[in-house]
Design a protein around this motif. Structure first.
Motif, short mmCIF file in Angstrom:
data_model
loop_
_atom_site.label_atom_id
_atom_site.label_comp_id
_atom_site.label_asym_id
_atom_site.label_seq_id
_atom_site.Cartn_x
_atom_site.Cartn_y
_atom_site.Cartn_z
N ILE A 136 1.35 -2.79 -4.78
CA ILE A 136 2.69 -2.54 -5.62
C ILE A 136 3.32 -1.32 -5.16
N ARG A 137 2.26 -0.10 -5.22
CA ARG A 137 2.90 1.08 -5.09
C ARG A 137 3.33 1.07 -3.73
N ALA A 138 2.93 0.58 -2.67
CA ALA A 138 3.39 0.73 -1.07
C ALA A 138 4.83 -0.04 -1.06
N ALA A 139 4.85 -1.06 -1.79
CA ALA A 139 5.98 -2.01 -1.65
C ALA A 139 7.38 -1.75 -2.40
N VAL A 140 7.28 -0.79 -3.44
CA VAL A 140 8.15 -0.19 -4.36
C VAL A 140 8.26 1.25 -4.56
N ASN A 141 9.61 1.86 -4.77
CA ASN A 141 9.71 3.08 -5.03
C ASN A 141 9.96 3.36 -6.69
N VAL A 142 10.33 2.40 -7.24
CA VAL A 142 10.65 2.18 -8.79
C VAL A 142 9.35 2.89 -9.63
N PRO A 143 9.63 3.75 -10.58
CA PRO A 143 8.51 4.01 -11.45
C PRO A 143 7.59 2.98 -12.01
N ILE A 144 6.19 3.11 -11.82
CA ILE A 144 5.24 1.93 -12.22
C ILE A 144 4.50 2.26 -13.49
N VAL A 145 4.44 1.42 -14.56
CA VAL A 145 3.49 1.67 -15.92
C VAL A 145 2.55 0.41 -15.59
N ALA A 146 1.26 0.91 -15.40
CA ALA A 146 0.32 0.03 -15.42
C ALA A 146 -0.16 -0.51 -16.68
N ASN A 155 -7.84 1.98 -20.34
CA ASN A 155 -8.43 2.84 -21.52
C ASN A 155 -8.75 4.22 -20.92
N GLU A 156 -9.27 4.86 -21.74
CA GLU A 156 -9.70 6.45 -21.45
C GLU A 156 -10.49 6.25 -20.43
N GLN A 157 -11.70 5.49 -20.23
CA GLN A 157 -12.37 5.35 -18.99
C GLN A 157 -11.86 5.00 -17.76
N ASN A 158 -10.92 4.22 -17.85
CA ASN A 158 -10.25 3.63 -16.28
C ASN A 158 -9.17 4.11 -15.98
N VAL A 159 -8.53 4.77 -16.86
CA VAL A 159 -7.26 5.32 -16.62
C VAL A 159 -7.01 6.36 -15.40
N THR A 160 -7.96 7.08 -15.19
CA THR A 160 -7.80 8.04 -13.78
C THR A 160 -7.58 7.15 -12.77
N GLN A 161 -8.28 6.09 -12.72
CA GLN A 161 -8.35 5.19 -11.44
C GLN A 161 -7.01 4.69 -11.26
N VAL A 162 -6.15 4.43 -12.32
CA VAL A 162 -4.75 3.65 -12.24
C VAL A 162 -3.91 4.95 -11.72
N TRP A 163 -3.84 5.92 -12.43
CA TRP A 163 -2.99 6.98 -11.94
C TRP A 163 -3.33 7.33 -10.31
N GLN A 164 -4.60 7.25 -9.85
CA GLN A 164 -5.12 7.46 -8.54
C GLN A 164 -4.56 6.52 -7.78
N ALA A 165 -4.36 5.34 -8.19
CA ALA A 165 -3.86 4.33 -7.44
C ALA A 165 -2.33 4.30 -7.36
N GLY A 166 -1.69 5.10 -7.96
CA GLY A 166 -0.42 5.25 -7.78
C GLY A 166 0.56 4.77 -8.98
#
Ligand code: TZP
Ligand code: MG
Length: 208
Positions: free
Chosen positions: A152-162, A167-178
């Motif tokens: 999705i990150r590669a397909a659009v430029n619009v800001p993304i809210v996952a 949660n606190e444990q997996n949120v970093t992965q989500v930011w790192q994925a774009g």
């Protein structure tokens, strides 16, 4: 101008606060430094949703926090929110835009086609999910996962809210994925200490 989202998109849902007073939960979130808050209400009559939104509007204004109303363009307008968040079955983006002018409109999306459609229709941001398993909302969809978020990150430029099971444990992965931002319900509203949870998530972003 493109919308800049904070890394945490907080959501206040009166059905998820475990019997605590909503004013207390709201105050804790705002004092912890939340700068974007969605009011998500699924179980109140319109007049009670409006009254709550007006109360939340005042408090968010005092704390310089943006307010987004979930589902309801009319309530977003009536309480002078900064914007609305619309799902695929809510009022369509073009109708929301007609009513809200240049206020913020976020659109829930679950695949690349919906994401591209929301972007070309002029959404200010898209929600994308469910990222992981969640019991907060029965979406009827399988978890989208990190690989799909990257697509999705590669397909659009619009800001993304996952959203969804973040949660606190997996949120970093989500930011790192774009994802520009992470929407979190149960891990924050269910926390013993909401302020501490918000602070740890914010700190995690600062060290990402
Ligand atoms: N939309 C997709 S999943 C979801 C919504 C509103 C629920 C997210 O809640 P949680 O508790 O952060 O998984
Ligand atoms: Mg909705």
């Amino acid at each position: 101008m493109a919308l800049t989202l904070p890394p945490l998109y907080a959501i206040l849902d009166p059905d998820q606060i475990k019997g605590r007073a909503i004013e207390e939960v709201l105050g804790e979130m705002l004092r912890a430094g939340v700068t974007m808050l969605q009011l998500r209400v699924k179980s109140l009559a319109a007049k009670d949703f409006l009254a709550l939104s007006q109360h939340v509007r005042k408090a968010t204004e005092t704390h310089h926090c943006r307010l987004i109303v979930n589902d309801r363009v009319d309530i977003a307008m009536a309480c002078n929110a900064d914007g609305v968040h619309l799902g695929q079955d809510d009022l369509p983006l073009h109708a929301g835009r007609k009513l809200l002018g240049n206020k913020i409109i976020g659109i829930s999306t679950h695949d690349i086609e919906q994401a591209q459609q929301a972007e070309s229709g002029g959404a200010d941001y898209i929600g994308f999910g469910p990222m992981f398993g969640t019991t907060t909302k029965d979406t009827g969809l399988t978890a989208r996962g990190i690989a799909m978020l990257k697509q999705i990150r590669a397909a659009v430029n619009v800001p993304i809210v996952a959203i969804g099971g973040v949660n606190e444990q997996n949120v970093t992965q989500v930011w790192q994925a774009g994802a520009d931002s992470a929407a979190i319900i149960s891990d924050i509203l269910g926390a013993e200490e909401i302020a501490g949870k918000v602070a740890r998530i914010t700190r995690a972003h600062n060290s990402t």
